[in-house]
Every structure is written in structure tokens, then in C-alpha cells.
Motif scaffolding. Structure first.
Motif, PDB file in Angstrom:
ATOM      1  N   THR A   1      32.151  48.195 -13.640  1.00 45.94           N
ATOM      2  CA  THR A   1      33.502  48.733 -13.449  1.00 45.94           C
ATOM      3  C   THR A   1      34.438  47.765 -12.740  1.00 45.94           C
ATOM      4  OG1 THR A   1      32.811  49.748 -11.370  1.00 45.94           O
ATOM      5  CG2 THR A   1      32.653  51.100 -13.360  1.00 45.94           C
ATOM      6  N   LYS A   2      33.916  46.617 -12.322  1.00 46.80           N
ATOM      7  CA  LYS A   2      34.790  45.665 -11.629  1.00 46.80           C
ATOM      8  C   LYS A   2      34.489  44.252 -12.091  1.00 46.80           C
ATOM      9  CE  LYS A   2      31.723  45.980  -7.657  1.00 46.80           C
ATOM     10  NZ  LYS A   2      31.581  46.203  -6.266  1.00 46.80           N
ATOM     11  N   ASN A   3      35.394  43.334 -11.771  1.00 51.37           N
ATOM     12  CA  ASN A   3      35.242  41.948 -12.223  1.00 51.37           C
ATOM     13  C   ASN A   3      34.121  41.205 -11.517  1.00 51.37           C
ATOM     14  OD1 ASN A   3      37.345  42.412 -13.907  1.00 51.37           O
ATOM     15  ND2 ASN A   3      38.845  41.244 -12.754  1.00 51.37           N
ATOM     16  N   GLN A   4      33.927  41.442 -10.242  1.00 48.75           N
ATOM     17  CA  GLN A   4      32.931  40.723  -9.459  1.00 48.75           C
ATOM     18  C   GLN A   4      31.852  41.708  -9.019  1.00 48.75           C
ATOM     19  OE1 GLN A   4      31.698  37.427  -8.931  1.00 48.75           O
ATOM     20  NE2 GLN A   4      33.859  36.982  -8.905  1.00 48.75           N
ATOM     21  N   ASN A   5      30.612  41.452  -9.406  1.00 49.08           N
ATOM     22  CA  ASN A   5      29.498  42.324  -9.098  1.00 49.08           C
ATOM     23  C   ASN A   5      28.416  41.506  -8.406  1.00 49.08           C
ATOM     24  OD1 ASN A   5      30.209  44.857 -10.932  1.00 49.08           O
ATOM     25  ND2 ASN A   5      30.653  42.996 -12.086  1.00 49.08           N
ATOM     26  N   GLY A   6      27.937  41.974  -7.287  1.00 52.21           N
ATOM     27  CA  GLY A   6      26.948  41.202  -6.535  1.00 52.21           C
ATOM     28  C   GLY A   6      27.625  40.093  -5.763  1.00 52.21           C
ATOM     29  N   ASP A   7      26.928  38.956  -5.631  1.00 51.99           N
ATOM     30  CA  ASP A   7      27.486  37.812  -4.898  1.00 51.99           C
ATOM     31  C   ASP A   7      28.608  37.163  -5.692  1.00 51.99           C
ATOM     32  OD1 ASP A   7      25.749  37.737  -2.510  1.00 51.99           O
ATOM     33  OD2 ASP A   7      24.150  37.421  -3.979  1.00 51.99           O
TER      34      ASP A   7
ATOM     35  N   LEU B   1      27.730  30.043  -7.888  1.00 52.82           N
ATOM     36  CA  LEU B   1      27.768  30.955  -6.753  1.00 52.82           C
ATOM     37  C   LEU B   1      28.511  30.254  -5.625  1.00 52.82           C
ATOM     38  CD1 LEU B   1      24.079  32.182  -6.932  1.00 52.82           C
ATOM     39  CD2 LEU B   1      26.083  33.657  -7.152  1.00 52.82           C
ATOM     40  N   LEU B   2      29.296  30.984  -4.870  1.00 57.66           N
ATOM     41  CA  LEU B   2      30.082  30.382  -3.795  1.00 57.66           C
ATOM     42  C   LEU B   2      29.202  29.950  -2.626  1.00 57.66           C
ATOM     43  CD1 LEU B   2      33.245  32.665  -3.607  1.00 57.66           C
ATOM     44  CD2 LEU B   2      32.996  30.431  -4.684  1.00 57.66           C
ATOM     45  N   LYS B   3      29.632  28.884  -1.971  1.00 59.05           N
ATOM     46  CA  LYS B   3      29.051  28.379  -0.727  1.00 59.05           C
ATOM     47  C   LYS B   3      27.584  28.019  -0.829  1.00 59.05           C
ATOM     48  CE  LYS B   3      32.418  30.886   1.987  1.00 59.05           C
ATOM     49  NZ  LYS B   3      32.687  31.900   2.967  1.00 59.05           N
ATOM     50  N   GLN B   4      27.215  27.408  -1.967  1.00 57.81           N
ATOM     51  CA  GLN B   4      25.850  26.900  -2.104  1.00 57.81           C
ATOM     52  C   GLN B   4      25.776  25.917  -3.262  1.00 57.81           C
ATOM     53  OE1 GLN B   4      23.539  30.554  -3.044  1.00 57.81           O
ATOM     54  NE2 GLN B   4      22.947  29.423  -4.875  1.00 57.81           N
ATOM     55  N   THR B   5      24.728  25.115  -3.266  1.00 60.15           N
ATOM     56  CA  THR B   5      24.497  24.155  -4.329  1.00 60.15           C
ATOM     57  C   THR B   5      24.099  24.870  -5.614  1.00 60.15           C
ATOM     58  OG1 THR B   5      23.186  22.224  -5.002  1.00 60.15           O
ATOM     59  CG2 THR B   5      22.093  23.838  -3.615  1.00 60.15           C
TER      60      THR B   5
ATOM     61  N   ILE C   1      24.713  34.674 -12.645  1.00 60.36           N
ATOM     62  CA  ILE C   1      24.032  33.562 -11.982  1.00 60.36           C
ATOM     63  C   ILE C   1      23.082  34.135 -10.939  1.00 60.36           C
ATOM     64  CG2 ILE C   1      24.257  31.431 -10.656  1.00 60.36           C
ATOM     65  CD1 ILE C   1      27.122  31.190 -11.663  1.00 60.36           C
ATOM     66  N   SER C   2      21.875  33.589 -10.920  1.00 62.09           N
ATOM     67  CA  SER C   2      20.916  33.963  -9.889  1.00 62.09           C
ATOM     68  C   SER C   2      20.309  32.699  -9.297  1.00 62.09           C
ATOM     69  CB  SER C   2      19.805  34.849 -10.471  1.00 62.09           C
ATOM     70  OG  SER C   2      19.054  34.132 -11.432  1.00 62.09           O
ATOM     71  N   ASP C   3      19.866  32.803  -8.064  1.00 65.11           N
ATOM     72  CA  ASP C   3      19.230  31.685  -7.373  1.00 65.11           C
ATOM     73  C   ASP C   3      18.006  32.232  -6.644  1.00 65.11           C
ATOM     74  OD1 ASP C   3      18.511  29.773  -5.326  1.00 65.11           O
ATOM     75  OD2 ASP C   3      20.410  28.783  -5.729  1.00 65.11           O
ATOM     76  N   ASN C   4      16.827  31.861  -7.119  1.00 64.39           N
ATOM     77  CA  ASN C   4      15.593  32.372  -6.521  1.00 64.39           C
ATOM     78  C   ASN C   4      15.365  31.871  -5.103  1.00 64.39           C
ATOM     79  OD1 ASN C   4      14.811  34.003  -8.662  1.00 64.39           O
ATOM     80  ND2 ASN C   4      13.753  32.329  -9.699  1.00 64.39           N
ATOM     81  N   LYS C   5      15.921  30.717  -4.779  1.00 60.36           N
ATOM     82  CA  LYS C   5      15.732  30.159  -3.431  1.00 60.36           C
ATOM     83  C   LYS C   5      16.562  30.909  -2.392  1.00 60.36           C
ATOM     84  CE  LYS C   5      15.411  25.809  -0.987  1.00 60.36           C
ATOM     85  NZ  LYS C   5      15.539  24.360  -1.079  1.00 60.36           N
ATOM     86  N   THR C   6      17.836  31.154  -2.695  1.00 62.14           N
ATOM     87  CA  THR C   6      18.717  31.834  -1.737  1.00 62.14           C
ATOM     88  C   THR C   6      18.731  33.344  -1.940  1.00 62.14           C
ATOM     89  OG1 THR C   6      20.660  31.627  -3.154  1.00 62.14           O
ATOM     90  CG2 THR C   6      20.239  29.817  -1.582  1.00 62.14           C
ATOM     91  N   LYS C   7      18.141  33.798  -3.060  1.00 60.37           N
ATOM     92  CA  LYS C   7      18.089  35.226  -3.421  1.00 60.37           C
ATOM     93  C   LYS C   7      19.466  35.816  -3.723  1.00 60.37           C
ATOM     94  CE  LYS C   7      13.682  35.254  -2.803  1.00 60.37           C
ATOM     95  NZ  LYS C   7      12.904  34.759  -3.890  1.00 60.37           N
ATOM     96  N   LYS C   8      20.443  34.962  -3.994  1.00 56.23           N
ATOM     97  CA  LYS C   8      21.771  35.444  -4.368  1.00 56.23           C
ATOM     98  C   LYS C   8      21.828  35.633  -5.875  1.00 56.23           C
ATOM     99  CE  LYS C   8      24.541  33.547  -0.636  1.00 56.23           C
ATOM    100  NZ  LYS C   8      25.740  32.769  -0.324  1.00 56.23           N
ATOM    101  N   LYS C   9      22.632  36.615  -6.293  1.00 58.88           N
ATOM    102  CA  LYS C   9      22.868  36.816  -7.717  1.00 58.88           C
ATOM    103  C   LYS C   9      24.163  37.578  -7.897  1.00 58.88           C
ATOM    104  CE  LYS C   9      19.729  40.729  -7.796  1.00 58.88           C
ATOM    105  NZ  LYS C   9      18.569  41.313  -8.435  1.00 58.88           N
ATOM    106  N   GLY C  10      24.823  37.267  -8.975  1.00 59.24           N
ATOM    107  CA  GLY C  10      26.088  37.926  -9.236  1.00 59.24           C
ATOM    108  C   GLY C  10      26.421  37.937 -10.710  1.00 59.24           C
ATOM    109  N   LEU C  11      27.285  38.861 -11.062  1.00 58.89           N
ATOM    110  CA  LEU C  11      27.791  38.990 -12.419  1.00 58.89           C
ATOM    111  C   LEU C  11      29.302  39.067 -12.321  1.00 58.89           C
ATOM    112  CD1 LEU C  11      27.480  39.617 -15.502  1.00 58.89           C
ATOM    113  CD2 LEU C  11      27.386  42.030 -14.840  1.00 58.89           C
TER     114      LEU C  11
END
Length: 140
Positions: A22-28, A52-56, A120-130
Motif C-alpha cells: 500500500t505504500k512506496n517504501q516497505n521495510g528498510d 539499501l541506505l547507509k550501507q555497502t 533488496i536484502s542483505d543477509n549480513k546486516t539483515k536489512k531488506k526492503g521493497l
């Protein structure tokens, strides 16, 4: 530097945690830019970058997604090295693994209206977003 589609197999991803979308940014949060979006009656060509913001981007897994109501299709794409993204934003993080290029053949999709999404997901930082872009196409 590209990774060919023939050398890339889309991995299965589960976006149900984001449904209904329902929104443009979901998760991180994800920063992105679609630099080319050309649509004909039979295909769409997409070129851009996302991270993803603020990470490699070193450990990031990017997926291009076509969203149709509450369903989605993972699209094939080629990864592209984008050193210019790091340079342009003068980022303290390496964003060179953020590029992508895709030629979507509509014959491989069910008929309907689709919105382009980036997961995008990152298994090391555990961040993910759509993130849901403003790019749309119709398959007849």
C-alpha cells in the motif's frame, strides 16, 4: 561489467510480509534511480541502480519485481557494476554493486497492469526492503 542473464537464476523471494502493498517504501529504505524505461507492446527495457541506505552493496541481493495487484513476478536482469553511483554521491560506502539492466518480454507474463518494484536484502546486516516505483506497463 555485467553478469549475463544466462548466468543468473532469480532466487525465490517471499514478499508476503509486504502484502498488501500500500505504500512506496516497505521495510528498510532503498535509494534508486530508473535511468531508462522504454516500453513497447511486447517488451520493456529497464536500466538503473538501487541500494539499501547507509550501507555497502557488497552483500546485497537485488531483485526486480513486476507487481500486479497482490501478486508478483520476479524478473530476470543483468547486474551491472556502477562505480559512478559511489562517486556521484560521494558515499563513504561502496555502492558499485547497485546497477541493473533488464529486457522484460511480455509474453512471459500474465495479462494485466504491472508496477515495477525493487527488492533488496542483505543477509549480513539483515536489512531488506521493497520499493515501488512509478513505472508501469500493461501486458495484453
Amino acid at each position: 561489467h555485467f553478469i549475463l542473464k544466462s548466468d543468473y537464476t532469480p532466487r525465490k523471494i517471499d514478499l508476503t510480509e509486504f502484502l498488501p502493498i500500500t505504500k512506496n517504501q516497505n521495510g528498510d529504505d532503498i535509494a534508486f534511480n530508473i535511468e531508462k524505461f522504454d516500453v513497447t507492446s511486447s517488451e520493456a527495457i529497464i536500466i538503473g541502480w538501487a541500494h539499501l541506505l547507509k550501507q555497502t552493496t557488497q552483500n546485497s541481493e537485488l531483485q526486480i519485481v513486476a507487481i500486479n495487484k497482490d501478486s508478483y513476478e520476479i524478473l530476470q536482469f543483468e547486474k551491472a557494476r556502477r562505480d559512478d553511483v559511489t562517486t556521484y554521491f560521494k558515499s563513504e560506502f561502496d555502492l558499485s554493486n547497485s546497477g541493473f539492466s533488464s529486457k522484460i518480454m511480455f509474453k512471459n507474463l500474465k495479462p494485466g497492469e504491472y508496477t515495477l518494484g525493487i527488492y533488496i536484502s542483505d543477509n549480513k546486516t539483515k536489512k531488506k526492503g521493497l520499493t515501488i516505483t512509478d513505472k508501469k506497463f500493461v501486458v495484453k
